[in-house]
Design a protein around this motif. Structure first.
Motif, PDB file in Angstrom:
ATOM      1  N   ASP A  34       0.839  -1.200   0.000  1.00  0.00           N
ATOM      2  CA  ASP A  34       0.000   0.000   0.000  1.00  0.00           C
ATOM      3  C   ASP A  34       0.877   1.254   0.000  1.00  0.00           C
ATOM      4  O   ASP A  34       1.621   1.484   0.953  1.00  0.00           O
ATOM      5  N   PRO A  35       0.808   2.100  -1.034  1.00  0.00           N
ATOM      6  CA  PRO A  35       1.668   3.289  -1.094  1.00  0.00           C
ATOM      7  C   PRO A  35       1.360   4.314  -0.004  1.00  0.00           C
ATOM      8  O   PRO A  35       2.180   5.176   0.281  1.00  0.00           O
ATOM      9  N   ASP A  36       0.196   4.235   0.631  1.00  0.00           N
ATOM     10  CA  ASP A  36      -0.120   5.161   1.721  1.00  0.00           C
ATOM     11  C   ASP A  36       0.795   4.960   2.921  1.00  0.00           C
ATOM     12  O   ASP A  36       0.931   5.845   3.758  1.00  0.00           O
ATOM     13  N   TRP A  37       1.435   3.798   3.026  1.00  0.00           N
ATOM     14  CA  TRP A  37       2.394   3.565   4.120  1.00  0.00           C
ATOM     15  C   TRP A  37       3.490   4.621   4.100  1.00  0.00           C
ATOM     16  O   TRP A  37       4.040   4.960   5.121  1.00  0.00           O
ATOM     17  N   ASP A  43       0.790   7.467   9.514  1.00  0.00           N
ATOM     18  CA  ASP A  43       0.050   6.370  10.120  1.00  0.00           C
ATOM     19  C   ASP A  43       0.699   5.015   9.866  1.00  0.00           C
ATOM     20  O   ASP A  43       0.649   4.141  10.719  1.00  0.00           O
ATOM     21  N   GLY A  44       1.291   4.825   8.723  1.00  0.00           N
ATOM     22  CA  GLY A  44       1.898   3.539   8.397  1.00  0.00           C
ATOM     23  C   GLY A  44       3.407   3.524   8.460  1.00  0.00           C
ATOM     24  O   GLY A  44       4.044   2.575   8.003  1.00  0.00           O
ATOM     25  N   TRP A  45       4.004   4.564   9.026  1.00  0.00           N
ATOM     26  CA  TRP A  45       5.464   4.653   9.022  1.00  0.00           C
ATOM     27  C   TRP A  45       6.143   3.477   9.703  1.00  0.00           C
ATOM     28  O   TRP A  45       7.159   2.993   9.212  1.00  0.00           O
ATOM     29  N   ASN A  46       5.628   2.994  10.816  1.00  0.00           N
ATOM     30  CA  ASN A  46       6.288   1.870  11.488  1.00  0.00           C
ATOM     31  C   ASN A  46       6.384   0.660  10.571  1.00  0.00           C
ATOM     32  O   ASN A  46       7.438   0.020  10.491  1.00  0.00           O
ATOM     33  N   ARG A  47       5.301   0.347   9.873  1.00  0.00           N
ATOM     34  CA  ARG A  47       5.335  -0.783   8.931  1.00  0.00           C
ATOM     35  C   ARG A  47       6.309  -0.504   7.797  1.00  0.00           C
ATOM     36  O   ARG A  47       7.087  -1.373   7.412  1.00  0.00           O
ATOM     37  N   ALA A  48       6.255   0.694   7.260  1.00  0.00           N
ATOM     38  CA  ALA A  48       7.128   1.043   6.140  1.00  0.00           C
ATOM     39  C   ALA A  48       8.595   0.938   6.534  1.00  0.00           C
ATOM     40  O   ALA A  48       9.403   0.355   5.808  1.00  0.00           O
ATOM     41  N   ILE A  49       8.933   1.469   7.685  1.00  0.00           N
ATOM     42  CA  ILE A  49      10.335   1.474   8.109  1.00  0.00           C
ATOM     43  C   ILE A  49      10.815   0.064   8.429  1.00  0.00           C
ATOM     44  O   ILE A  49      11.966  -0.288   8.165  1.00  0.00           O
ATOM     45  N   ARG A  50       9.924  -0.779   8.971  1.00  0.00           N
ATOM     46  CA  ARG A  50      10.318  -2.177   9.223  1.00  0.00           C
ATOM     47  C   ARG A  50      10.707  -2.854   7.916  1.00  0.00           C
ATOM     48  O   ARG A  50      11.631  -3.661   7.875  1.00  0.00           O
ATOM     49  N   ILE A  74       8.369   8.304   2.112  1.00  0.00           N
ATOM     50  CA  ILE A  74       9.510   7.578   2.677  1.00  0.00           C
ATOM     51  C   ILE A  74      10.081   6.723   1.568  1.00  0.00           C
ATOM     52  O   ILE A  74       9.365   5.988   0.904  1.00  0.00           O
ATOM     53  N   ARG A  75      11.389   6.831   1.374  1.00  0.00           N
ATOM     54  CA  ARG A  75      12.101   5.981   0.427  1.00  0.00           C
ATOM     55  C   ARG A  75      13.458   5.702   1.031  1.00  0.00           C
ATOM     56  O   ARG A  75      14.107   6.590   1.576  1.00  0.00           O
ATOM     57  N   GLY A  76      13.910   4.462   0.973  1.00  0.00           N
ATOM     58  CA  GLY A  76      15.222   4.111   1.494  1.00  0.00           C
ATOM     59  C   GLY A  76      15.366   4.435   2.971  1.00  0.00           C
ATOM     60  O   GLY A  76      16.428   4.837   3.418  1.00  0.00           O
ATOM     61  N   ALA A  77      14.284   4.257   3.735  1.00  0.00           N
ATOM     62  CA  ALA A  77      14.258   4.525   5.184  1.00  0.00           C
ATOM     63  C   ALA A  77      14.534   5.992   5.501  1.00  0.00           C
ATOM     64  O   ALA A  77      15.040   6.331   6.557  1.00  0.00           O
ATOM     65  N   THR A 100      13.766   1.686  14.411  1.00  0.00           N
ATOM     66  CA  THR A 100      13.079   2.884  13.952  1.00  0.00           C
ATOM     67  C   THR A 100      13.237   4.013  14.958  1.00  0.00           C
ATOM     68  O   THR A 100      13.167   3.792  16.160  1.00  0.00           O
ATOM     69  N   VAL A 101      13.436   5.221  14.457  1.00  0.00           N
ATOM     70  CA  VAL A 101      13.498   6.390  15.336  1.00  0.00           C
ATOM     71  C   VAL A 101      12.130   6.635  15.949  1.00  0.00           C
ATOM     72  O   VAL A 101      11.109   6.144  15.459  1.00  0.00           O
ATOM     73  N   GLN A 102      12.096   7.433  17.009  1.00  0.00           N
ATOM     74  CA  GLN A 102      10.834   7.848  17.598  1.00  0.00           C
ATOM     75  C   GLN A 102      10.281   9.002  16.762  1.00  0.00           C
ATOM     76  O   GLN A 102      11.031   9.865  16.323  1.00  0.00           O
TER      77      GLN A 102
END
Length: 125
Positions: A34-37, A43-50, A74-77, A100-102
């Motif tokens: 899902d590109p919304d991550w 909202d989806g940053w934690n999943r994206a960064i993982r 977000i691209r390349g963390a 992941t950063v806070q």
């Protein structure tokens, strides 16, 4: 920090550039997700960064984002914000490089929670 407006840059890529991107993109664990991550909503940053932390093509993704002029994603963390110029903020802890950063709706730290606490404990009198 104010909310970042959504902005997407369209770049016409040469057939060679498209082929080069396709080669590495096929190995990205986020391909087809899902590109919304990766949007400014956070909202989806934690999943994206993982996905990014373990991604075998993170460097290529980051380089592609820089070359493409991506913003608001977000691209390349890395968070590519738009605002006064184009700001890039790593979303992987600067200390341990493993977590992941806070972050919140308004701020992004340079460190993950365990490293933040370790730093505070180290600096305590």
């Amino acid at each position: 920090m104010s909310a970042v407006p959504s902005a997407h840059v369209s770049i016409v890529m040469s057939p060679t550039a498209v082929a080069a991107r396709t080669d590495w993109w096929a190995h990205a664990p986020c391909a087809g997700a899902d590109p919304d991550w990766w949007s400014e909503s956070r909202d989806g940053w934690n999943r994206a960064i993982r996905h990014c932390i373990v991604c075998p093509v993170r460097r290529q993704c980051l380089e592609d984002a820089i070359a493409s002029g991506d913003v608001g994603v977000i691209r390349g963390a890395t968070w590519f914000a738009c605002g006064r110029g184009r700001e890039m903020t790593s979303l992987i802890c600067a200390r341990c490089e493993a977590r992941t950063v806070q972050f919140s709706r308004k701020t992004i730290s340079r460190y993950c929670l365990p490293c933040t606490w370790a730093e505070r404990t180290r600096q305590a009198p």
